[in-house]
Design a protein around this motif. Structure first.
Motif, PDB file in Angstrom:
ATOM      1  N   UNK A  47      27.957   3.033  76.632  1.00  0.00           N
ATOM      2  CA  UNK A  47      28.209   1.616  76.969  1.00  0.00           C
ATOM      3  C   UNK A  47      26.950   0.949  77.506  1.00  0.00           C
ATOM      4  N   UNK A  48      26.901  -0.365  77.387  1.00  0.00           N
ATOM      5  CA  UNK A  48      25.821  -1.096  78.059  1.00  0.00           C
ATOM      6  C   UNK A  48      26.340  -1.842  79.284  1.00  0.00           C
ATOM      7  N   UNK A  49      27.637  -1.694  79.569  1.00  0.00           N
ATOM      8  CA  UNK A  49      28.217  -2.238  80.790  1.00  0.00           C
ATOM      9  C   UNK A  49      29.537  -1.527  81.073  1.00  0.00           C
ATOM     10  N   UNK A  50      29.754  -1.196  82.350  1.00  0.00           N
ATOM     11  CA  UNK A  50      31.027  -0.629  82.810  1.00  0.00           C
ATOM     12  C   UNK A  50      31.559  -1.550  83.910  1.00  0.00           C
ATOM     13  N   UNK A  51      32.835  -1.930  83.808  1.00  0.00           N
ATOM     14  CA  UNK A  51      33.447  -2.803  84.806  1.00  0.00           C
ATOM     15  C   UNK A  51      34.531  -2.025  85.536  1.00  0.00           C
ATOM     16  N   UNK A  52      34.456  -2.035  86.872  1.00  0.00           N
ATOM     17  CA  UNK A  52      35.437  -1.317  87.680  1.00  0.00           C
ATOM     18  C   UNK A  52      36.050  -2.259  88.707  1.00  0.00           C
ATOM     19  N   UNK A  53      37.149  -1.777  89.318  1.00  0.00           N
ATOM     20  CA  UNK A  53      37.868  -2.612  90.275  1.00  0.00           C
ATOM     21  C   UNK A  53      38.088  -1.937  91.609  1.00  0.00           C
ATOM     22  N   UNK A  54      39.031  -2.466  92.362  1.00  0.00           N
ATOM     23  CA  UNK A  54      39.204  -2.110  93.773  1.00  0.00           C
ATOM     24  C   UNK A  54      39.511  -0.637  94.020  1.00  0.00           C
ATOM     25  N   UNK A  55      40.163   0.041  93.105  1.00  0.00           N
ATOM     26  CA  UNK A  55      40.518   1.443  93.332  1.00  0.00           C
ATOM     27  C   UNK A  55      39.423   2.407  92.881  1.00  0.00           C
ATOM     28  N   UNK A  56      38.312   1.878  92.362  1.00  0.00           N
ATOM     29  CA  UNK A  56      37.320   2.738  91.726  1.00  0.00           C
ATOM     30  C   UNK A  56      35.939   2.681  92.360  1.00  0.00           C
ATOM     31  N   UNK A  63      31.233  -2.649  76.097  1.00  0.00           N
ATOM     32  CA  UNK A  63      31.757  -2.771  77.455  1.00  0.00           C
ATOM     33  C   UNK A  63      32.967  -1.866  77.658  1.00  0.00           C
ATOM     34  N   UNK A  64      32.928  -1.094  78.716  1.00  0.00           N
ATOM     35  CA  UNK A  64      34.064  -0.270  79.120  1.00  0.00           C
ATOM     36  C   UNK A  64      34.648  -0.856  80.402  1.00  0.00           C
ATOM     37  N   UNK A  65      35.958  -1.078  80.403  1.00  0.00           N
ATOM     38  CA  UNK A  65      36.647  -1.590  81.593  1.00  0.00           C
ATOM     39  C   UNK A  65      37.615  -0.524  82.090  1.00  0.00           C
ATOM     40  N   UNK A  66      37.430  -0.094  83.326  1.00  0.00           N
ATOM     41  CA  UNK A  66      38.267   0.965  83.881  1.00  0.00           C
ATOM     42  C   UNK A  66      39.420   0.434  84.725  1.00  0.00           C
ATOM     43  N   UNK A  67      39.334  -0.796  85.175  1.00  0.00           N
ATOM     44  CA  UNK A  67      40.422  -1.423  85.941  1.00  0.00           C
ATOM     45  C   UNK A  67      41.216  -2.322  85.005  1.00  0.00           C
ATOM     46  N   UNK A  68      42.542  -2.214  85.081  1.00  0.00           N
ATOM     47  CA  UNK A  68      43.381  -2.960  84.141  1.00  0.00           C
ATOM     48  C   UNK A  68      43.252  -4.467  84.296  1.00  0.00           C
ATOM     49  N   UNK A  82      26.782  -1.231  86.113  1.00  0.00           N
ATOM     50  CA  UNK A  82      28.178  -1.339  86.545  1.00  0.00           C
ATOM     51  C   UNK A  82      28.402  -2.646  87.297  1.00  0.00           C
ATOM     52  N   UNK A  83      29.488  -3.319  86.972  1.00  0.00           N
ATOM     53  CA  UNK A  83      29.955  -4.457  87.759  1.00  0.00           C
ATOM     54  C   UNK A  83      31.212  -4.031  88.492  1.00  0.00           C
ATOM     55  N   UNK A  84      31.210  -4.236  89.804  1.00  0.00           N
ATOM     56  CA  UNK A  84      32.317  -3.807  90.659  1.00  0.00           C
ATOM     57  C   UNK A  84      32.937  -5.034  91.311  1.00  0.00           C
ATOM     58  N   UNK A  85      34.191  -5.323  90.940  1.00  0.00           N
ATOM     59  CA  UNK A  85      34.897  -6.470  91.503  1.00  0.00           C
ATOM     60  C   UNK A  85      36.025  -5.967  92.404  1.00  0.00           C
ATOM     61  N   UNK A  86      35.786  -6.052  93.697  1.00  0.00           N
ATOM     62  CA  UNK A  86      36.770  -5.609  94.690  1.00  0.00           C
ATOM     63  C   UNK A  86      37.662  -6.804  95.019  1.00  0.00           C
ATOM     64  N   UNK A  87      38.601  -7.094  94.122  1.00  0.00           N
ATOM     65  CA  UNK A  87      39.360  -8.344  94.182  1.00  0.00           C
ATOM     66  C   UNK A  87      40.585  -8.310  95.070  1.00  0.00           C
ATOM     67  N   UNK A  88      40.917  -7.157  95.618  1.00  0.00           N
ATOM     68  CA  UNK A  88      42.145  -7.053  96.394  1.00  0.00           C
ATOM     69  C   UNK A  88      41.847  -6.720  97.849  1.00  0.00           C
ATOM     70  N   UNK A  89      42.161  -7.690  98.723  1.00  0.00           N
ATOM     71  CA  UNK A  89      41.940  -7.533 100.160  1.00  0.00           C
ATOM     72  C   UNK A  89      43.009  -8.296 100.917  1.00  0.00           C
ATOM     73  N   UNK A  90      43.371  -7.790 102.087  1.00  0.00           N
ATOM     74  CA  UNK A  90      44.367  -8.473 102.905  1.00  0.00           C
ATOM     75  C   UNK A  90      43.812  -9.752 103.529  1.00  0.00           C
TER      76      UNK A  90
END
Length: 308
Positions: A100-109, A41-46, A122-130
């Motif tokens: 990798x067999x999974x890449x995890x990214x976040x709101x800036x990616x 697993x590679x995680x690109x968002x901290x 890829x799993x994309x978690x857009x966790x930051x919203x107003x």
């Protein structure tokens, strides 16, 4: 005999059912299914690096290890983790070479989603919203990943342990200020003229709330939980001001006449907070609260209220 066989079959079906549920996960793009638990697993968002480490999973690689160690610091990154470049533009070649067999990214990616999908799921978690509660979104993502990696029991135990510790810290802070803790505003200093002030949608606000504390400066909820403001707005601070390290110009700033004239500086209600990530996963609430309380307990308990 038939009864025993039936029980064995039932147990097998139940196990398969649970496995099927564990390998189904919903991210910001929809439902995903995995044939087996991801191992590379590679995680690109901290924030998701935090989530993996809290689940006792060592990521194959992350983006910007040096930056993580400087700005996030906790949880401590395990050894033997590869670096694939900066978070906003990681090296696709390095990522592909690691298979990798999974890449995890976040709101800036989010813009990288399609390119990364050519390399691995890829799993994309857009966790930051107003328009939603960032703290609750962070909690939800943590539990979703725990289920995917069959670590839900561990995740729940960690959250309960953090809750208990937060209650202890809350009491320590209250006792230190004789049951009447001051308001606390937490900032990140950017230069000699501007400052990031945290709002009600920040993990800093969540940490302060867990400690039973309130801010004196109120900003509207934003996507990232912070607003860039002129330094002069700090004259509105009524109680304590805490600034999150690092800030390389702090010696110069703190010796400027306008800073020394700030109400909190005159009232001995200014402190520094060890590095903690303001945009992290749900566990960053605990780490932030731990470091905020440490800074508060180092302040004099009898300091007068700041006066404008």
């Amino acid at each position: 005999m038939k009864s025993a066989v039936s029980l064995c079959l039932f147990g097998l079906l139940l196990t398969l059912s649970r496995t099927g549920l564990a390998l189904e996960i919903t991210d910001s793009t929809g439902v995903h299914h995995f044939d087996k638990t991801p191992q590379r697993v590679i995680a690109l968002s901290w924030n998701n690096v935090e989530n993996l480490v809290e689940l006792d999973i060592t990521p194959l690689a992350i983006a910007d290890i040096s930056g993580y160690n400087t700005w996030v610091a906790q949880p401590t990154l395990p050894e033997k983790v590869a670096d694939v470049g900066v978070r906003h533009q990681p090296s696709l070649e390095r990522i592909a070479r690691l298979k990798p067999d999974l890449i995890i990214i976040g709101s800036t990616q989010g813009a990288m989603l399609q390119k990364l999908k050519l390399i691995a799921p890829v799993l994309y978690f857009d966790d930051f919203h107003a328009d939603h509660d960032n703290e609750e979104s962070a909690r939800s993502t943590f539990i979703k990943l725990a289920r995917l990696f069959d670590r839900e029991e561990l995740a729940l135990k960690k959250l309960e342990k953090q809750k208990a510790k937060l209650n202890e810290l809350r009491q320590q802070v209250a006792d230190h200020f004789n049951g009447e803790p001051p308001s606390v505003d937490v900032v990140r200093l950017t230069n000699l003229s501007h400052v990031y002030i945290h709002d009600s949608n920040s993990m800093v606000h969540a940490a302060l709330s867990a400690l039973g504390l309130k801010e004196s400066i109120s900003l509207p909820a934003s996507t990232w939980g912070v607003g860039l403001r002129p330094m002069t707005q700090l004259t509105e601070v009524e109680g304590v001001l805490l600034q999150i390290e690092p800030f390389p110009l702090e010696d110069k700033l703190f010796n400027l006449p306008f800073w020394k004239a700030m109400p909190f500086a005159n009232a001995r209600r200014q402190g520094s907070v060890e590095p903690a990530w303001s945009y992290g996963g749900i566990s960053s609430r605990y780490y932030m609260a731990e470091k905020l309380s440490k800074a508060l307990l180092e302040l004099p308990s009898d300091a007068p209220e700041a006066k404008p």
